[in-house]
Design a protein around this motif. Structure first.
Motif, PDB file in Angstrom:
ATOM      1  N   THR A   4      -9.261  -8.605   1.863  1.00  0.00           N
ATOM      2  CA  THR A   4      -9.746  -9.975   1.745  1.00  0.00           C
ATOM      3  C   THR A   4      -8.913 -10.718   0.714  1.00  0.00           C
ATOM      4  N   ALA A   5      -9.265 -11.959   0.506  1.00  0.00           N
ATOM      5  CA  ALA A   5      -8.577 -12.759  -0.503  1.00  0.00           C
ATOM      6  C   ALA A   5      -8.725 -12.144  -1.886  1.00  0.00           C
ATOM      7  N   LEU A   6      -9.828 -11.423  -2.134  1.00  0.00           N
ATOM      8  CA  LEU A   6      -9.991 -10.764  -3.439  1.00  0.00           C
ATOM      9  C   LEU A   6      -8.872  -9.750  -3.661  1.00  0.00           C
ATOM     10  N   ALA A   7      -8.574  -8.954  -2.649  1.00  0.00           N
ATOM     11  CA  ALA A   7      -7.494  -7.974  -2.772  1.00  0.00           C
ATOM     12  C   ALA A   7      -6.156  -8.680  -2.969  1.00  0.00           C
ATOM     13  N   ALA A  17     -12.569  -3.520  -4.265  1.00  0.00           N
ATOM     14  CA  ALA A  17     -13.677  -2.573  -4.144  1.00  0.00           C
ATOM     15  C   ALA A  17     -14.527  -2.557  -5.406  1.00  0.00           C
ATOM     16  N   VAL A  18     -13.882  -2.512  -6.557  1.00  0.00           N
ATOM     17  CA  VAL A  18     -14.609  -2.496  -7.830  1.00  0.00           C
ATOM     18  C   VAL A  18     -15.468  -3.747  -7.966  1.00  0.00           C
ATOM     19  N   LEU A  19     -14.884  -4.902  -7.712  1.00  0.00           N
ATOM     20  CA  LEU A  19     -15.619  -6.160  -7.883  1.00  0.00           C
ATOM     21  C   LEU A  19     -16.791  -6.274  -6.908  1.00  0.00           C
ATOM     22  N   LEU A  20     -16.557  -5.950  -5.644  1.00  0.00           N
ATOM     23  CA  LEU A  20     -17.640  -6.040  -4.665  1.00  0.00           C
ATOM     24  C   LEU A  20     -18.739  -5.020  -4.947  1.00  0.00           C
ATOM     25  N   HIS A  21     -18.358  -3.822  -5.330  1.00  0.00           N
ATOM     26  CA  HIS A  21     -19.341  -2.769  -5.612  1.00  0.00           C
ATOM     27  C   HIS A  21     -20.202  -3.146  -6.813  1.00  0.00           C
ATOM     28  N   LEU A  22     -19.561  -3.643  -7.863  1.00  0.00           N
ATOM     29  CA  LEU A  22     -20.318  -4.050  -9.051  1.00  0.00           C
ATOM     30  C   LEU A  22     -21.221  -5.244  -8.741  1.00  0.00           C
ATOM     31  N   PHE A  23     -20.724  -6.163  -7.939  1.00  0.00           N
ATOM     32  CA  PHE A  23     -21.559  -7.311  -7.586  1.00  0.00           C
ATOM     33  C   PHE A  23     -22.784  -6.853  -6.807  1.00  0.00           C
ATOM     34  N   HIS A  24     -22.589  -5.963  -5.853  1.00  0.00           N
ATOM     35  CA  HIS A  24     -23.686  -5.497  -5.003  1.00  0.00           C
ATOM     36  C   HIS A  24     -24.707  -4.671  -5.784  1.00  0.00           C
ATOM     37  N   HIS A  25     -24.229  -3.751  -6.616  1.00  0.00           N
ATOM     38  CA  HIS A  25     -25.128  -2.815  -7.294  1.00  0.00           C
ATOM     39  C   HIS A  25     -25.505  -3.221  -8.717  1.00  0.00           C
ATOM     40  N   TYR A  29     -20.089   3.383 -11.057  1.00  0.00           N
ATOM     41  CA  TYR A  29     -19.133   4.292 -11.669  1.00  0.00           C
ATOM     42  C   TYR A  29     -18.034   4.584 -10.654  1.00  0.00           C
ATOM     43  N   GLY A  30     -16.929   5.096 -11.145  1.00  0.00           N
ATOM     44  CA  GLY A  30     -15.732   5.259 -10.328  1.00  0.00           C
ATOM     45  C   GLY A  30     -15.917   6.031  -9.040  1.00  0.00           C
ATOM     46  N   ARG A  31     -16.579   7.170  -9.102  1.00  0.00           N
ATOM     47  CA  ARG A  31     -16.711   8.008  -7.907  1.00  0.00           C
ATOM     48  C   ARG A  31     -17.517   7.296  -6.816  1.00  0.00           C
ATOM     49  N   ALA A  32     -18.505   6.513  -7.183  1.00  0.00           N
ATOM     50  CA  ALA A  32     -19.311   5.788  -6.194  1.00  0.00           C
ATOM     51  C   ALA A  32     -18.456   4.747  -5.473  1.00  0.00           C
ATOM     52  N   VAL A  33     -17.651   4.013  -6.225  1.00  0.00           N
ATOM     53  CA  VAL A  33     -16.765   3.011  -5.617  1.00  0.00           C
ATOM     54  C   VAL A  33     -15.765   3.706  -4.705  1.00  0.00           C
ATOM     55  N   SER A  34     -15.158   4.773  -5.204  1.00  0.00           N
ATOM     56  CA  SER A  34     -14.178   5.527  -4.438  1.00  0.00           C
ATOM     57  C   SER A  34     -14.761   6.036  -3.127  1.00  0.00           C
ATOM     58  N   SER A  35     -15.951   6.578  -3.193  1.00  0.00           N
ATOM     59  CA  SER A  35     -16.606   7.134  -2.013  1.00  0.00           C
ATOM     60  C   SER A  35     -16.955   6.048  -0.997  1.00  0.00           C
ATOM     61  N   ASP A  36     -17.557   4.958  -1.457  1.00  0.00           N
ATOM     62  CA  ASP A  36     -17.976   3.895  -0.540  1.00  0.00           C
ATOM     63  C   ASP A  36     -16.798   3.219   0.154  1.00  0.00           C
ATOM     64  N   PHE A  37     -15.689   3.059  -0.555  1.00  0.00           N
ATOM     65  CA  PHE A  37     -14.564   2.306   0.002  1.00  0.00           C
ATOM     66  C   PHE A  37     -13.429   3.184   0.517  1.00  0.00           C
ATOM     67  N   VAL A  84     -16.618 -13.678  -6.962  1.00  0.00           N
ATOM     68  CA  VAL A  84     -16.929 -12.543  -6.094  1.00  0.00           C
ATOM     69  C   VAL A  84     -18.113 -12.889  -5.193  1.00  0.00           C
ATOM     70  N   ALA A  85     -19.077 -13.619  -5.720  1.00  0.00           N
ATOM     71  CA  ALA A  85     -20.260 -14.014  -4.942  1.00  0.00           C
ATOM     72  C   ALA A  85     -19.869 -14.802  -3.700  1.00  0.00           C
ATOM     73  N   VAL A  86     -18.855 -15.645  -3.808  1.00  0.00           N
ATOM     74  CA  VAL A  86     -18.395 -16.438  -2.661  1.00  0.00           C
ATOM     75  C   VAL A  86     -17.954 -15.508  -1.536  1.00  0.00           C
ATOM     76  N   TYR A  87     -17.189 -14.491  -1.855  1.00  0.00           N
ATOM     77  CA  TYR A  87     -16.706 -13.557  -0.833  1.00  0.00           C
ATOM     78  C   TYR A  87     -17.818 -12.638  -0.345  1.00  0.00           C
ATOM     79  N   TYR A  88     -18.637 -12.176  -1.253  1.00  0.00           N
ATOM     80  CA  TYR A  88     -19.742 -11.292  -0.884  1.00  0.00           C
ATOM     81  C   TYR A  88     -20.702 -12.011   0.060  1.00  0.00           C
ATOM     82  N   ASP A  89     -21.044 -13.248  -0.255  1.00  0.00           N
ATOM     83  CA  ASP A  89     -21.985 -14.012   0.568  1.00  0.00           C
ATOM     84  C   ASP A  89     -21.419 -14.321   1.956  1.00  0.00           C
ATOM     85  N   SER A  90     -20.099 -14.324   2.083  1.00  0.00           N
ATOM     86  CA  SER A  90     -19.496 -14.610   3.393  1.00  0.00           C
ATOM     87  C   SER A  90     -19.355 -13.351   4.251  1.00  0.00           C
TER      88      SER A  90
END
Length: 100
Positions: A4-7, A17-25, A29-37, A84-90
């Motif tokens: 996305t434009a964030l990347a 991934a870090v920004l979207l994961h932190l916004f959502h949750h 922590y690193g392993r959770a972001v790594s695993s999800d993405f 980040v909210a702009v991208y997450y909400d879209s």
């Protein structure tokens, strides 16, 4: 997930991934972001450390796990979170369910 434009703005999928994961949750922590993405843990940890050095994230150690969240004292972190909210909400519900 396609980039996305964030990347594009931050130069890596790990940053996105870090920004979207932190916004959502709210915190993560690193392993959770790594695993999800599906991104290497090393890439995610380097990105978390970069954002922490920049002052937009704060880290708190819980045993062996380091939890990260947006820095509530940094104005730049609040603005970044808004961006980040702009991208997450879209994102579609399906994309959110797939990632999180």
């Amino acid at each position: 997930m396609n980039s996305t434009a964030l990347a594009e703005m931050f130069g890596s999928r790990a940053a996105e991934a870090v920004l979207l994961h932190l916004f959502h949750h709210g915190e993560s922590y690193g392993r959770a972001v790594s695993s999800d993405f599906g991104i290497s843990l090393d890439s995610v940890q380097r990105q978390l450390e970069k954002f922490e050095r920049a002052g937009v994230l704060v880290a708190v150690r819980h045993g062996r796990t380091i939890m990260y969240s947006f820095n509530p004292r940094a104005k730049a972190a609040a603005r970044l979170r808004d961006l980040v909210a702009v991208y997450y909400d879209s994102m579609s519900l399906e994309a959110k369910e797939f990632l999180f």
